[in-house]
Motif scaffolding. Sequence first.
Motif, PDB file in Angstrom:
ATOM      1  N   GLY A   1       0.777  -1.236   0.000  1.00 49.71           N
ATOM      2  CA  GLY A   1       0.000   0.000   0.000  1.00 49.71           C
ATOM      3  C   GLY A   1       0.806   1.282   0.000  1.00 49.71           C
ATOM      4  N   ARG A   2       2.130   1.200   0.121  1.00 49.58           N
ATOM      5  CA  ARG A   2       2.955   2.419   0.155  1.00 49.58           C
ATOM      6  C   ARG A   2       3.331   2.912  -1.236  1.00 49.58           C
ATOM      7  NH1 ARG A   2       7.872   0.829   3.484  1.00 49.58           N
ATOM      8  NH2 ARG A   2       7.575  -0.998   2.205  1.00 49.58           N
ATOM      9  N   ARG A   3       3.235   2.078  -2.238  1.00 51.49           N
ATOM     10  CA  ARG A   3       3.634   2.426  -3.605  1.00 51.49           C
ATOM     11  C   ARG A   3       2.815   3.601  -4.134  1.00 51.49           C
ATOM     12  NH1 ARG A   3       2.916  -1.934  -8.349  1.00 51.49           N
ATOM     13  NH2 ARG A   3       1.562  -0.557  -9.484  1.00 51.49           N
ATOM     14  N   ARG A   4       3.460   4.482  -4.866  1.00 52.91           N
ATOM     15  CA  ARG A   4       2.795   5.644  -5.470  1.00 52.91           C
ATOM     16  C   ARG A   4       3.116   5.678  -6.958  1.00 52.91           C
ATOM     17  NH1 ARG A   4       0.336   5.111  -1.661  1.00 52.91           N
ATOM     18  NH2 ARG A   4       0.253   6.398   0.192  1.00 52.91           N
ATOM     19  N   VAL A   5       2.139   6.138  -7.753  1.00 60.18           N
ATOM     20  CA  VAL A   5       2.322   6.255  -9.196  1.00 60.18           C
ATOM     21  C   VAL A   5       1.960   7.675  -9.605  1.00 60.18           C
ATOM     22  CG1 VAL A   5       1.618   5.421 -11.473  1.00 60.18           C
ATOM     23  CG2 VAL A   5       1.752   3.819  -9.549  1.00 60.18           C
ATOM     24  N   GLU A   6       2.843   8.309 -10.343  1.00 56.52           N
ATOM     25  CA  GLU A   6       2.632   9.663 -10.864  1.00 56.52           C
ATOM     26  C   GLU A   6       2.386   9.526 -12.361  1.00 56.52           C
ATOM     27  OE1 GLU A   6       2.571  13.897 -10.887  1.00 56.52           O
ATOM     28  OE2 GLU A   6       2.655  12.531  -9.175  1.00 56.52           O
ATOM     29  N   THR A   7       1.274  10.063 -12.829  1.00 59.10           N
ATOM     30  CA  THR A   7       0.930   9.990 -14.249  1.00 59.10           C
ATOM     31  C   THR A   7       0.960  11.397 -14.834  1.00 59.10           C
ATOM     32  OG1 THR A   7      -0.530   8.127 -13.761  1.00 59.10           O
ATOM     33  CG2 THR A   7      -0.793   9.187 -15.908  1.00 59.10           C
ATOM     34  N   THR A   8       1.702  11.582 -15.919  1.00 54.48           N
ATOM     35  CA  THR A   8       1.780  12.881 -16.589  1.00 54.48           C
ATOM     36  C   THR A   8       1.654  12.668 -18.094  1.00 54.48           C
ATOM     37  OG1 THR A   8       4.186  12.763 -16.726  1.00 54.48           O
ATOM     38  CG2 THR A   8       3.275  13.906 -14.831  1.00 54.48           C
ATOM     39  N   VAL A   9       1.437  13.755 -18.810  1.00 55.31           N
ATOM     40  CA  VAL A   9       1.430  13.720 -20.269  1.00 55.31           C
ATOM     41  C   VAL A   9       2.602  14.572 -20.735  1.00 55.31           C
ATOM     42  CG1 VAL A   9       0.154  14.286 -22.362  1.00 55.31           C
ATOM     43  CG2 VAL A   9      -1.068  13.421 -20.359  1.00 55.31           C
ATOM     44  N   GLU A  10       3.510  13.946 -21.490  1.00 51.35           N
ATOM     45  CA  GLU A  10       4.689  14.632 -22.001  1.00 51.35           C
ATOM     46  C   GLU A  10       4.755  14.445 -23.509  1.00 51.35           C
ATOM     47  OE1 GLU A  10       8.066  13.154 -19.863  1.00 51.35           O
ATOM     48  OE2 GLU A  10       7.207  13.691 -17.928  1.00 51.35           O
ATOM     49  N   ASP A  11       4.769  15.548 -24.233  1.00 47.70           N
ATOM     50  CA  ASP A  11       4.798  15.508 -25.700  1.00 47.70           C
ATOM     51  C   ASP A  11       3.679  14.645 -26.264  1.00 47.70           C
ATOM     52  OD1 ASP A  11       7.086  17.147 -25.775  1.00 47.70           O
ATOM     53  OD2 ASP A  11       8.396  15.407 -25.505  1.00 47.70           O
ATOM     54  N   GLY A  12       2.496  14.746 -25.651  1.00 47.88           N
ATOM     55  CA  GLY A  12       1.322  14.021 -26.136  1.00 47.88           C
ATOM     56  C   GLY A  12       1.277  12.549 -25.762  1.00 47.88           C
ATOM     57  N   GLU A  13       2.205  12.080 -24.935  1.00 49.24           N
ATOM     58  CA  GLU A  13       2.219  10.671 -24.524  1.00 49.24           C
ATOM     59  C   GLU A  13       2.093  10.561 -23.011  1.00 49.24           C
ATOM     60  OE1 GLU A  13       4.743   7.890 -26.202  1.00 49.24           O
ATOM     61  OE2 GLU A  13       5.011   8.952 -28.088  1.00 49.24           O
ATOM     62  N   VAL A  14       1.360   9.541 -22.573  1.00 57.76           N
ATOM     63  CA  VAL A  14       1.195   9.300 -21.146  1.00 57.76           C
ATOM     64  C   VAL A  14       2.463   8.655 -20.596  1.00 57.76           C
ATOM     65  CG1 VAL A  14      -0.150   8.097 -19.394  1.00 57.76           C
ATOM     66  CG2 VAL A  14      -1.286   9.014 -21.416  1.00 57.76           C
ATOM     67  N   VAL A  15       2.959   9.205 -19.472  1.00 59.89           N
ATOM     68  CA  VAL A  15       4.162   8.692 -18.827  1.00 59.89           C
ATOM     69  C   VAL A  15       3.808   8.331 -17.383  1.00 59.89           C
ATOM     70  CG1 VAL A  15       6.508   9.243 -18.092  1.00 59.89           C
ATOM     71  CG2 VAL A  15       5.648  10.134 -20.267  1.00 59.89           C
ATOM     72  N   TYR A  16       4.134   7.104 -16.987  1.00 57.97           N
ATOM     73  CA  TYR A  16       3.913   6.646 -15.617  1.00 57.97           C
ATOM     74  C   TYR A  16       5.256   6.540 -14.917  1.00 57.97           C
ATOM     75  CZ  TYR A  16      -0.574   5.181 -17.520  1.00 57.97           C
ATOM     76  OH  TYR A  16      -1.797   5.159 -18.137  1.00 57.97           O
ATOM     77  N   ARG A  17       5.345   7.112 -13.724  1.00 60.68           N
ATOM     78  CA  ARG A  17       6.541   6.966 -12.894  1.00 60.68           C
ATOM     79  C   ARG A  17       6.086   6.345 -11.582  1.00 60.68           C
ATOM     80  NH1 ARG A  17       7.259  11.864 -15.468  1.00 60.68           N
ATOM     81  NH2 ARG A  17       9.127  11.973 -16.736  1.00 60.68           N
ATOM     82  N   GLN A  18       6.801   5.335 -11.147  1.00 62.20           N
ATOM     83  CA  GLN A  18       6.425   4.636  -9.935  1.00 62.20           C
ATOM     84  C   GLN A  18       7.444   4.896  -8.835  1.00 62.20           C
ATOM     85  OE1 GLN A  18       4.750   0.738 -10.475  1.00 62.20           O
ATOM     86  NE2 GLN A  18       4.800   1.024 -12.680  1.00 62.20           N
ATOM     87  N   PHE A  19       6.958   4.968  -7.600  1.00 62.33           N
ATOM     88  CA  PHE A  19       7.778   5.311  -6.451  1.00 62.33           C
ATOM     89  C   PHE A  19       7.518   4.339  -5.306  1.00 62.33           C
ATOM     90  CE2 PHE A  19       6.779   8.993  -8.955  1.00 62.33           C
ATOM     91  CZ  PHE A  19       8.014   9.582  -9.151  1.00 62.33           C
ATOM     92  N   CYS A  20       8.562   4.107  -4.481  1.00 54.73           N
ATOM     93  CA  CYS A  20       8.467   3.208  -3.324  1.00 54.73           C
ATOM     94  C   CYS A  20       7.380   3.647  -2.352  1.00 54.73           C
ATOM     95  CB  CYS A  20       9.773   3.195  -2.534  1.00 54.73           C
ATOM     96  SG  CYS A  20      11.171   2.569  -3.422  1.00 54.73           S
ATOM     97  N   ASP A  21       7.361   4.949  -2.094  1.00 54.57           N
ATOM     98  CA  ASP A  21       6.472   5.484  -1.077  1.00 54.57           C
ATOM     99  C   ASP A  21       6.355   6.998  -1.240  1.00 54.57           C
ATOM    100  OD1 ASP A  21       8.866   6.552  -0.050  1.00 54.57           O
ATOM    101  OD2 ASP A  21       9.083   4.937   1.391  1.00 54.57           O
TER     102      ASP A  21
END
Length: 54
Positions: A24-44
């Motif tokens: 349950g500590r995992r975090r996901v940041e979703t952004t749009v860069e140059d028209g494409e969806v980018v997911y970045r995942q983090f430990c906490d």
Amino acid sequence: MVDSNADDPSPRCATCGDRIAADGRRRVETTVEDGEVVYRQFCDETCLAAWERV
């Protein structure tokens, strides 16, 4: 020496590079860069906050 986690499909944290546990500590940041969806995942929340400050 062989990396015993070489076949491990779990993602790595965008801040510290550690493999992310499926908890349950995992975090996901979703952004749009140059028209494409980018997911970045983090430990906490701490790693996410560190990434946001950069």
